[in-house]
Design an enzyme around this catalytic site. Structure first.
Site, PDB file in Angstrom:
ATOM      1  N   GLY A   1       0.799  -1.240  -0.131  1.00  0.00           N
ATOM      2  CA  GLY A   1      -0.057   0.139  -0.063  1.00  0.00           C
ATOM      3  C   GLY A   1       0.901   1.214   0.002  1.00  0.00           C
ATOM      4  N   ASP A   2       0.232   2.434  -0.312  1.00  0.00           N
ATOM      5  CA  ASP A   2       0.663   3.491  -0.246  1.00  0.00           C
ATOM      6  C   ASP A   2       1.910   3.905  -1.089  1.00  0.00           C
ATOM      7  OD1 ASP A   2      -0.970   4.493   1.661  1.00  0.00           O
ATOM      8  OD2 ASP A   2       0.652   3.669   3.326  1.00  0.00           O
TER       9      ASP A   2
ATOM     10  N   GLY B   1      -6.024   5.746   1.394  1.00  0.00           N
ATOM     11  CA  GLY B   1      -5.768   7.189   1.581  1.00  0.00           C
ATOM     12  C   GLY B   1      -4.714   7.430   0.421  1.00  0.00           C
ATOM     13  N   HIS B   2      -5.443   8.039  -0.692  1.00  0.00           N
ATOM     14  CA  HIS B   2      -4.699   8.214  -1.991  1.00  0.00           C
ATOM     15  C   HIS B   2      -4.583   9.902  -2.156  1.00  0.00           C
ATOM     16  CE1 HIS B   2      -6.519   4.434  -3.489  1.00  0.00           C
ATOM     17  NE2 HIS B   2      -5.741   4.013  -2.351  1.00  0.00           N
TER      18      HIS B   2
ATOM     19  N   GLN C   1      -5.144  -0.185  -1.304  1.00  0.00           N
ATOM     20  CA  GLN C   1      -4.158  -1.089  -0.546  1.00  0.00           C
ATOM     21  C   GLN C   1      -3.318  -1.569  -1.508  1.00  0.00           C
ATOM     22  OE1 GLN C   1      -7.802  -1.864   0.551  1.00  0.00           O
ATOM     23  NE2 GLN C   1      -7.202   0.140   1.701  1.00  0.00           N
TER      24      GLN C   1
ATOM     25  N   LYS D   1      -0.381   5.357  -5.945  1.00  0.00           N
ATOM     26  CA  LYS D   1      -1.426   4.982  -6.686  1.00  0.00           C
ATOM     27  C   LYS D   1      -2.152   6.291  -7.088  1.00  0.00           C
ATOM     28  CE  LYS D   1      -3.321   1.935  -3.998  1.00  0.00           C
ATOM     29  NZ  LYS D   1      -2.084   1.846  -2.744  1.00  0.00           N
TER      30      LYS D   1
HETATM   31  P1  GDP Z   1      -1.408   5.650  -2.390  1.00  0.00           P
HETATM   32  O1  GDP Z   1      -2.248   5.101  -1.159  1.00  0.00           O
HETATM   33  O2  GDP Z   1      -0.810   4.480  -3.047  1.00  0.00           O
HETATM   34  O3  GDP Z   1      -2.187   6.685  -3.221  1.00  0.00           O
HETATM   35  O4  GDP Z   1      -0.271   6.444  -1.977  1.00  0.00           O
HETATM   36  P2  GDP Z   1      -0.412   7.616  -0.631  1.00  0.00           P
HETATM   37  O5  GDP Z   1      -0.938   8.986  -1.089  1.00  0.00           O
HETATM   38  O6  GDP Z   1      -0.772   7.259   0.553  1.00  0.00           O
HETATM   39  O7  GDP Z   1       1.214   7.923  -0.361  1.00  0.00           O
HETATM   40  C1  GDP Z   1       2.036   8.399  -1.246  1.00  0.00           C
HETATM   41  C2  GDP Z   1       2.971   9.654  -0.833  1.00  0.00           C
HETATM   42  O8  GDP Z   1       3.953   9.985  -1.466  1.00  0.00           O
HETATM   43  C3  GDP Z   1       1.951  10.819  -0.755  1.00  0.00           C
HETATM   44  O9  GDP Z   1       2.185  11.730  -0.057  1.00  0.00           O
HETATM   45  C4  GDP Z   1       2.399  11.365  -2.338  1.00  0.00           C
HETATM   46  O10 GDP Z   1       2.005  12.750  -2.359  1.00  0.00           O
HETATM   47  C5  GDP Z   1       3.734  11.099  -2.088  1.00  0.00           C
HETATM   48  N1  GDP Z   1       4.163  10.987  -3.744  1.00  0.00           N
HETATM   49  C6  GDP Z   1       3.932  10.273  -4.655  1.00  0.00           C
HETATM   50  N2  GDP Z   1       4.766  10.149  -5.760  1.00  0.00           N
HETATM   51  C7  GDP Z   1       5.987  10.799  -5.225  1.00  0.00           C
HETATM   52  C8  GDP Z   1       7.076  10.788  -5.513  1.00  0.00           C
HETATM   53  O11 GDP Z   1       7.690  10.320  -6.922  1.00  0.00           O
HETATM   54  N3  GDP Z   1       8.143  11.525  -4.879  1.00  0.00           N
HETATM   55  C9  GDP Z   1       7.657  11.826  -3.618  1.00  0.00           C
HETATM   56  N4  GDP Z   1       8.811  12.761  -3.200  1.00  0.00           N
HETATM   57  N5  GDP Z   1       6.580  11.741  -3.154  1.00  0.00           N
HETATM   58  C10 GDP Z   1       5.776  11.158  -3.865  1.00  0.00           C
HETATM   59  P1  IMO Z   2      -3.824   2.759   0.423  1.00  0.00           P
HETATM   60  O1  IMO Z   2      -5.023   2.563  -0.463  1.00  0.00           O
HETATM   61  C1  IMO Z   2      -1.299   1.090   3.596  1.00  0.00           C
HETATM   62  C2  IMO Z   2      -3.224  -1.849   6.293  1.00  0.00           C
HETATM   63  C3  IMO Z   2      -3.437  -1.377   7.577  1.00  0.00           C
HETATM   64  C4  IMO Z   2      -3.365  -2.944   8.349  1.00  0.00           C
HETATM   65  C5  IMO Z   2      -4.055  -3.704   7.339  1.00  0.00           C
HETATM   66  C6  IMO Z   2      -5.278  -3.970   7.730  1.00  0.00           C
HETATM   67  O2  IMO Z   2      -3.800   4.205   0.795  1.00  0.00           O
HETATM   68  O3  IMO Z   2      -2.578   2.231  -0.107  1.00  0.00           O
HETATM   69  P2  IMO Z   2      -7.643  -2.543   7.615  1.00  0.00           P
HETATM   70  O4  IMO Z   2      -8.180  -1.141   8.243  1.00  0.00           O
HETATM   71  O5  IMO Z   2      -7.720  -2.550   5.986  1.00  0.00           O
HETATM   72  O6  IMO Z   2      -8.370  -3.635   8.147  1.00  0.00           O
HETATM   73  O7  IMO Z   2      -6.049  -2.657   7.600  1.00  0.00           O
HETATM   74  O8  IMO Z   2      -3.867  -3.039   6.274  1.00  0.00           O
HETATM   75  N1  IMO Z   2      -3.847  -0.906   5.364  1.00  0.00           N
HETATM   76  C7  IMO Z   2      -3.174  -0.122   4.401  1.00  0.00           C
HETATM   77  N2  IMO Z   2      -1.802   0.178   4.414  1.00  0.00           N
HETATM   78  N3  IMO Z   2      -2.263   1.839   2.816  1.00  0.00           N
HETATM   79  C8  IMO Z   2      -3.354   1.377   2.583  1.00  0.00           C
HETATM   80  O9  IMO Z   2      -4.237   1.887   1.602  1.00  0.00           O
HETATM   81  C9  IMO Z   2      -4.184   0.519   3.672  1.00  0.00           C
HETATM   82  N4  IMO Z   2      -5.487   0.199   4.061  1.00  0.00           N
HETATM   83  C10 IMO Z   2      -5.143  -0.800   4.772  1.00  0.00           C
HETATM   84  O10 IMO Z   2      -2.526  -0.438   7.959  1.00  0.00           O
HETATM   85  O11 IMO Z   2      -1.964  -3.131   8.353  1.00  0.00           O
HETATM   86 MG    MG Z   3      -2.397   5.508   0.763  1.00  0.00          MG
END
Ligand code: GDP
Ligand code: IMO
Ligand code: MG
Length: 426
Positions: free
Chosen positions: A12-13, A40-41, A222, A16
């Site tokens: 995750g994170d 959290g995107h 995720q 995306k």
């Molecule tokens: P998601 O859940 O897959 O959409 O990812 P998140 O938004 O939770 O986490 C990605 C974080 O990295 C966010 O704060 C983005 O703004 C940041 N981000 C995305 N791409 C880049 C990158 O290429 N470089 C840096 N420094 N930050 C990035």
């Molecule tokens: P995005 O879409 C990262 C993790 C939680 C926990 C496990 C189960 O932003 O990538 P849940 O609340 O789904 O039952 O938690 O999954 N988790 C994530 N980790 N990014 C996420 O979403 C996540 N959504 C759930 O931290 O370990």
């Molecule tokens: Mg996220």
């Protein structure tokens, strides 16, 4: 080309949100198919930062955004997200379509999620506390209440009553506060009224879009290693967060997706508990966390950090049929002398190349590394492949060869323009 999806190939994170936002510009419909408010995107547009939980990241481009039947919808969270978007000038009404078949998250799901985690103690999963697991559990136990059920008064009241009684029994057993049926009924009756304009038969809508050759983009939440079937069970989320969830979660035929775009950070992170073979639980990991601002978008928790893991990533690529990779956050590695790539897991005397199912192996695995030279040059200004330092390109080429997958995009910063579209192999 016209039906694509974006999935995370780590825990995750991966970024995306940013990649979906970029691809949404050339899409007609963007569809979330699983997960819920646990996601959290983040999308950064100029000075504005948007964090989307339930609404697809295509909303900033005013695309038709679908919340599919496989998503679990928390109306309270949804309305808060809509209000935030509207306050920032993003029009949601007329662009958002919520499946009548999606299951609804109720206060008892969140209460059980939190109380259950407390009860688990050191074996806790580290959930987001958004009620995801208990809501999916109700769905599969056939106790769930779907959006469409909110509009059948008799059925809604009867099912809610039974559910609240049963959950209160459980909550009391867990030592948590019980909930009031009449209050929930009142609250959700009001939610149902507000939701009405957004409710749609999204299964027909998305299939019609595919039949009419519209450009459809599926957005996963995720990551593949948090997938309920293919991830690090039980330290996973409660849905099919890899590409296998698309068919059931949106009601489209398996095989309709032509391109599967896997998003991977140039290193690895994980939030919550569970095995993480390449974790750097030391100063180096802290350095990555600080440079990469690795704190959860949904819960603000510090993310665990580590090196790139080919074993986990290859598993994700195979289970989802990933056809191309978007590598994000390359800039975070700009200052490192040496960068490590995990090529295998040493478990006892064996070196595993395939991602094991058993927790014991994952927890005791010693990563086998290949070291590559760092580039020690800022990459944030790169817009074309040639702008990237040779050592950075060598790193990306290494990932391509090791994973047998083209790196089609490289992200070097959170903003839209901080992206390199490679146009093929590195
Ligand atoms: P998601 O859940 O897959 O959409 O990812 P998140 O938004 O939770 O986490 C990605 C974080 O990295 C966010 O704060 C983005 O703004 C940041 N981000 C995305 N791409 C880049 C990158 O290429 N470089 C840096 N420094 N930050 C990035
Ligand atoms: P995005 O879409 C990262 C993790 C939680 C926990 C496990 C189960 O932003 O990538 P849940 O609340 O789904 O039952 O938690 O999954 N988790 C994530 N980790 N990014 C996420 O979403 C996540 N959504 C759930 O931290 O370990
Ligand atoms: Mg996220």
């Amino acid at each position: 080309m016209s039906v694509r999806c974006v999935i995370g190939v780590q825990w995750g994170d991966e970024g995306k949100g940013k990649i979906v936002d970029l691809l949404a510009e050339e899409s007609d419909v963007v569809v979330r198919y699983q997960g819920g408010g646990n996601a959290g995107h983040t999308v950064v547009v100029g000075r504005e930062k948007f964090v989307l939980h339930l609404i697809p990241s295509g909303i900033l481009h005013r695309r038709a955004c679908v919340v599919g039947n496989g998503v679990v919808v928390d109306p309270e969270q949804l309305f808060a997200e809509m209000a935030d978007l509207e306050a920032k000038g993003v029009k949601v009404r007329g662009h958002l379509f919520i499946s009548d078949r999606a299951n609804v998250v109720f206060p008892y799901h969140k209460a059980i999620d939190r109380a259950g985690e407390m009860k688990r103690g050191i074996t806790k999963i580290g959930t987001t506390g958004r009620g995801i697991g208990p809501c999916y559990a109700d769905k599969y136990a056939r106790n769930g209440i779907r959006i469409v059920d909110l509009y059948d008064r008799e059925l809604f009241e009867a099912r809610l009553k039974v559910n609240v009684e049963e959950k209160n029994y459980l909550l009391a057993g867990l030592g948590a506060e019980t909930l009031n049926y009449a209050k929930i009924l009142r609250e959700y009756t009001a939610f149902a009224k507000r939701l009405k304009p957004f409710v749609a038969d999204t299964v027909t809508m998305v299939n019609d879009a595919i039949d009419h050759k519209k450009r459809v983009l599926f957005e996963a939440a995720q990551g593949a290693l948090l997938d309920i079937d293919h991830g690090t069970y039980p330290y996973v989320t409660s849905s099919n967060s890899d590409a296998t969830g698309i068919s059931s979660g949106a009601g489209v035929p398996p095989g309709c997706v032509r391109d599967v775009i896997g998003v991977a950070k140039a290193y690895t992170t994980r939030v919550g508990s569970g095995p993480f073979p390449t974790e750097l639980d030391n100063a180096l990991g802290e350095k990555i966390r600080q440079i990469g601002s690795e704190f959860g978008s949904t819960t603000g928790r510090p993310r665990r950090t580590g090196w790139f893991d080919l074993v986990g990533c290859r598993h994700a690529i195979r289970t989802s049929g990933v056809s191309e990779l978007a590598v994000t956050k390359l800039d975070v590695l700009d200052s490192f002398d040496t960068i490590r790539i995990c090529t295998g897991y040493k478990v006892g005397k064996k070196v595993l190349k395939d991602f094991p199912a058993d927790l014991r192996s994952l927890e005791t695995a010693k990563p086998v590394y290949r070291d590559v030279r760092g580039w020690k040059t800022p990459t944030v200004g790169a817009r074309k492949l040639v702008d990237l330092p040779a050592a950075a390109r060598a790193y990306l080429r290494d990932l391509e060869h090791s994973l047998g997958c083209v790196v089609s995009m490289v992200s070097v910063g959170p903003e839209r323009k901080q992206t390199v579209v490679t146009g093929g192999r590195i």
